[in-house]
Design a protein around this motif. Sequence first.
Motif, PDB file in Angstrom:
ATOM      1  N   UNK A   1       0.847  -1.185   0.000  1.00 34.80           N
ATOM      2  CA  UNK A   1       0.000   0.000   0.000  1.00 34.80           C
ATOM      3  C   UNK A   1       0.882   1.235   0.000  1.00 34.80           C
ATOM      4  N   UNK A   2       0.773   2.048  -1.027  1.00 32.19           N
ATOM      5  CA  UNK A   2       1.620   3.230  -1.102  1.00 32.19           C
ATOM      6  C   UNK A   2       0.882   4.447  -0.590  1.00 32.19           C
ATOM      7  N   UNK A  12      -3.399  -1.846  -3.036  1.00 34.63           N
ATOM      8  CA  UNK A  12      -2.586  -2.373  -4.135  1.00 34.63           C
ATOM      9  C   UNK A  12      -3.117  -3.721  -4.585  1.00 34.63           C
ATOM     10  N   UNK A  13      -2.921  -4.025  -5.835  1.00 35.26           N
ATOM     11  CA  UNK A  13      -3.351  -5.321  -6.380  1.00 35.26           C
ATOM     12  C   UNK A  13      -2.210  -5.904  -7.188  1.00 35.26           C
ATOM     13  N   UNK A  14      -2.056  -7.229  -7.125  1.00 34.96           N
ATOM     14  CA  UNK A  14      -1.133  -7.919  -8.027  1.00 34.96           C
ATOM     15  C   UNK A  14      -1.911  -8.462  -9.216  1.00 34.96           C
ATOM     16  N   UNK A  15      -3.053  -9.055  -8.911  1.00 36.78           N
ATOM     17  CA  UNK A  15      -3.925  -9.567  -9.968  1.00 36.78           C
ATOM     18  C   UNK A  15      -5.367  -9.243  -9.615  1.00 36.78           C
ATOM     19  N   UNK A  16      -6.165  -9.045 -10.654  1.00 38.59           N
ATOM     20  CA  UNK A  16      -7.609  -8.896 -10.505  1.00 38.59           C
ATOM     21  C   UNK A  16      -8.223  -9.935 -11.434  1.00 38.59           C
ATOM     22  N   UNK A 100      -1.576   5.403  -9.618  1.00 37.26           N
ATOM     23  CA  UNK A 100      -1.794   4.315 -10.572  1.00 37.26           C
ATOM     24  C   UNK A 100      -1.111   3.073 -10.034  1.00 37.26           C
ATOM     25  N   UNK A 101      -1.807   1.956 -10.131  1.00 39.05           N
ATOM     26  CA  UNK A 101      -1.271   0.677  -9.695  1.00 39.05           C
ATOM     27  C   UNK A 101      -1.278  -0.247 -10.908  1.00 39.05           C
ATOM     28  N   UNK A 102      -0.123  -0.760 -11.274  1.00 36.94           N
ATOM     29  CA  UNK A 102      -0.050  -1.696 -12.403  1.00 36.94           C
ATOM     30  C   UNK A 102      -0.170  -3.121 -11.895  1.00 36.94           C
ATOM     31  N   UNK A 103      -1.021  -3.891 -12.538  1.00 38.24           N
ATOM     32  CA  UNK A 103      -1.220  -5.279 -12.135  1.00 38.24           C
ATOM     33  C   UNK A 103      -1.650  -6.080 -13.356  1.00 38.24           C
TER      34      UNK A 103
END
Length: 108
Positions: A1-2, A12-16, A100-103
């Motif tokens: 979590x940033x 934060x997400x790694x995968x959705x 922005x969160x890249x996942x």
Amino acid sequence: TGNVEAGIQIPGYKTIIVAAGTKDVSVELVNPEENNVYFEISFYLPETKETIYTSKLISPGQTLYDITLERELEAGEYPLTVQYKTYSMDEEYTPRNGAEVNCTLIAQ
């Protein structure tokens, strides 16, 4: 979590993971209750430069479970940018710092 700005928590997400072949999917999108801003969350596909989802304003402590995408996705994995826009909780709705969160988006 940033931490984007003092006090704004960004999940934060790694995968959705979503269901393939339907616009109506289940994704847990949350605005942590300790925040004092509204969230607007959108899903952006960098490969095709399209936004496939934009939420309504989400209040602190509120969670969305069922969302409707702009289009159906075929089964597969897609790079995804989860864009967070934040707005002050007064009548002004002043834009605050976003993130922005890249996942990876997985349609199955």
